[in-house]
Scaffold this motif. Sequence first.
Motif, PDB file in Angstrom:
ATOM      1  N   ARG A  38     -55.645  86.474  19.535  1.00 19.88           N
ATOM      2  CA  ARG A  38     -54.368  86.802  18.902  1.00 19.88           C
ATOM      3  C   ARG A  38     -53.255  86.866  19.945  1.00 19.88           C
ATOM      4  O   ARG A  38     -52.168  86.323  19.752  1.00 19.88           O
ATOM      5  CB  ARG A  38     -54.464  88.149  18.185  1.00 19.88           C
ATOM      6  N   PHE A  39     -53.537  87.558  21.050  1.00 17.11           N
ATOM      7  CA  PHE A  39     -52.526  87.715  22.100  1.00 17.11           C
ATOM      8  C   PHE A  39     -52.181  86.364  22.719  1.00 17.11           C
ATOM      9  O   PHE A  39     -51.014  86.075  23.006  1.00 17.11           O
ATOM     10  CB  PHE A  39     -53.023  88.688  23.167  1.00 17.11           C
ATOM     11  N   ALA A  40     -53.210  85.536  22.938  1.00 16.61           N
ATOM     12  CA  ALA A  40     -52.965  84.202  23.506  1.00 16.61           C
ATOM     13  C   ALA A  40     -52.105  83.365  22.567  1.00 16.61           C
ATOM     14  O   ALA A  40     -51.208  82.623  23.013  1.00 16.61           O
ATOM     15  CB  ALA A  40     -54.292  83.500  23.779  1.00 16.61           C
ATOM     16  N   ALA A  41     -52.362  83.475  21.266  1.00 17.78           N
ATOM     17  CA  ALA A  41     -51.570  82.725  20.292  1.00 17.78           C
ATOM     18  C   ALA A  41     -50.115  83.168  20.298  1.00 17.78           C
ATOM     19  O   ALA A  41     -49.195  82.338  20.197  1.00 17.78           O
ATOM     20  CB  ALA A  41     -52.169  82.900  18.896  1.00 17.78           C
ATOM     21  N   THR A  46     -44.610  81.975  21.494  1.00 21.02           N
ATOM     22  CA  THR A  46     -43.296  82.343  22.036  1.00 21.02           C
ATOM     23  C   THR A  46     -42.858  81.343  23.097  1.00 21.02           C
ATOM     24  O   THR A  46     -41.675  80.974  23.172  1.00 21.02           O
ATOM     25  CB  THR A  46     -43.336  83.758  22.630  1.00 21.02           C
ATOM     26  N   PHE A  47     -43.805  80.893  23.909  1.00 19.05           N
ATOM     27  CA  PHE A  47     -43.515  79.861  24.908  1.00 19.05           C
ATOM     28  C   PHE A  47     -42.950  78.615  24.226  1.00 19.05           C
ATOM     29  O   PHE A  47     -41.912  78.067  24.638  1.00 19.05           O
ATOM     30  CB  PHE A  47     -44.797  79.517  25.668  1.00 19.05           C
ATOM     31  N   ILE A  48     -43.616  78.157  23.165  1.00 19.99           N
ATOM     32  CA  ILE A  48     -43.180  76.947  22.466  1.00 19.99           C
ATOM     33  C   ILE A  48     -41.834  77.164  21.783  1.00 19.99           C
ATOM     34  O   ILE A  48     -40.972  76.271  21.774  1.00 19.99           O
ATOM     35  CB  ILE A  48     -44.249  76.516  21.445  1.00 19.99           C
ATOM     36  N   VAL A 120     -44.331  87.775  28.044  1.00 20.68           N
ATOM     37  CA  VAL A 120     -44.938  86.914  29.064  1.00 20.68           C
ATOM     38  C   VAL A 120     -44.756  85.445  28.698  1.00 20.68           C
ATOM     39  O   VAL A 120     -44.369  84.615  29.534  1.00 20.68           O
ATOM     40  CB  VAL A 120     -46.434  87.251  29.238  1.00 20.68           C
ATOM     41  N   GLY A 121     -45.025  85.099  27.439  1.00 21.68           N
ATOM     42  CA  GLY A 121     -44.848  83.711  27.007  1.00 21.68           C
ATOM     43  C   GLY A 121     -43.413  83.245  27.152  1.00 21.68           C
ATOM     44  O   GLY A 121     -43.154  82.119  27.583  1.00 21.68           O
ATOM     45  N   GLY A 122     -42.457  84.114  26.809  1.00 22.65           N
ATOM     46  CA  GLY A 122     -41.054  83.757  26.941  1.00 22.65           C
ATOM     47  C   GLY A 122     -40.640  83.568  28.392  1.00 22.65           C
ATOM     48  O   GLY A 122     -39.916  82.615  28.722  1.00 22.65           O
ATOM     49  N   LEU A 123     -41.085  84.465  29.261  1.00 21.39           N
ATOM     50  CA  LEU A 123     -40.736  84.360  30.686  1.00 21.39           C
ATOM     51  C   LEU A 123     -41.291  83.076  31.302  1.00 21.39           C
ATOM     52  O   LEU A 123     -40.613  82.423  32.105  1.00 21.39           O
ATOM     53  CB  LEU A 123     -41.256  85.579  31.442  1.00 21.39           C
ATOM     54  N   LEU A 124     -42.507  82.715  30.927  1.00 22.69           N
ATOM     55  CA  LEU A 124     -43.089  81.469  31.440  1.00 22.69           C
ATOM     56  C   LEU A 124     -42.290  80.261  30.948  1.00 22.69           C
ATOM     57  O   LEU A 124     -42.058  79.320  31.700  1.00 22.69           O
ATOM     58  CB  LEU A 124     -44.547  81.354  30.995  1.00 22.69           C
ATOM     59  N   ALA A 125     -41.852  80.319  29.705  1.00 19.13           N
ATOM     60  CA  ALA A 125     -41.044  79.224  29.170  1.00 19.13           C
ATOM     61  C   ALA A 125     -39.714  79.115  29.898  1.00 19.13           C
ATOM     62  O   ALA A 125     -39.242  78.009  30.196  1.00 19.13           O
ATOM     63  CB  ALA A 125     -40.812  79.435  27.677  1.00 19.13           C
ATOM     64  N   GLY A 126     -39.095  80.263  30.186  1.00 18.52           N
ATOM     65  CA  GLY A 126     -37.840  80.249  30.938  1.00 18.52           C
ATOM     66  C   GLY A 126     -38.013  79.637  32.312  1.00 18.52           C
ATOM     67  O   GLY A 126     -37.158  78.867  32.779  1.00 18.52           O
ATOM     68  N   LEU A 127     -39.124  79.963  32.964  1.00 18.81           N
ATOM     69  CA  LEU A 127     -39.395  79.414  34.291  1.00 18.81           C
ATOM     70  C   LEU A 127     -39.568  77.901  34.236  1.00 18.81           C
ATOM     71  O   LEU A 127     -39.013  77.164  35.057  1.00 18.81           O
ATOM     72  CB  LEU A 127     -40.658  80.064  34.865  1.00 18.81           C
ATOM     73  N   VAL A 128     -40.329  77.437  33.244  1.00 16.46           N
ATOM     74  CA  VAL A 128     -40.543  75.992  33.101  1.00 16.46           C
ATOM     75  C   VAL A 128     -39.229  75.287  32.762  1.00 16.46           C
ATOM     76  O   VAL A 128     -38.919  74.226  33.317  1.00 16.46           O
ATOM     77  CB  VAL A 128     -41.593  75.724  32.002  1.00 16.46           C
TER      78      VAL A 128
END
Length: 279
Positions: A38-41, A46-48, A120-128
Amino acid sequence: MADAEREVVIEEVVEDDGPSQIYPQVPQGFAEIPEGKRFAAEALGTFILVIGGVGTAVLAGERVGALGVALAFGLTLMFLVYAIGPISGCHVNPAVTLGQLLMGRLPTSRAIGYWISQVVGGLLAGLVLFAVAKNLPTYDRRIDGLGANGWGPHSPSAQTGPLGEVVVQNGYGMAAMIIIEVMLTALLVFVVLASTDQISDAPLAGLSIGVTLAVIHLIAIPVDGTSVNPARSLAVAWYQNGAPGQVWAFIVFPLIGGVLGALVYAMIFGRGTRETLPA
């Protein structure tokens, strides 16, 4: 299933007032999905969402305009509802998770895990996204930013000088930002809860939620760039001058809006803390 049989099934479930009550719309096996999945999803979703929405604004905003950016956010959320909804419910937004928590649709421990995963997903997306944007020779972080939210001199409606660095006239102020973020986040959370209610047509939930987010962006992009999602704002605030000092507002007011949306849903639908299809 015949109508009479369907009515019997619904009555049997609704009459059960136990804490694990699940209405017929909840996918079979949802309760057995491991928390880690669930957490990974939520992190992936959020990343996507940030890549699909903010990425469109940063990389293609001049080509597609506000309508294109709004559609990018709405369409991205729509397909995410169908893609990861069966796993985590596709919250991908701390305000939505708060609304679900207030309605008793998930335990506090899971809500905390969702919040962490979304950030975490959002921050990784911002970095990318920043890594991609800075590869364009004409990109200037000080001038172009990275799709962060803001008001006053950081509002998308602020007017700048010829070089784009000096603000000659502020855009929408803080009061407009507060009204927009609270009101539109409340709308989003209300639609999420209502679209996944036991009396709603659950298969159409993704469409109604996605269209709602697109309309929200059409309204709010000129005001503050549209947040209605603290994870989206935190994802890119650190790459734009002035945005870190204002990002607190895009955490606080969307969360307030999430509470308001849940209260309106409870009042109109007459729901307390009964569980329906997670979203």
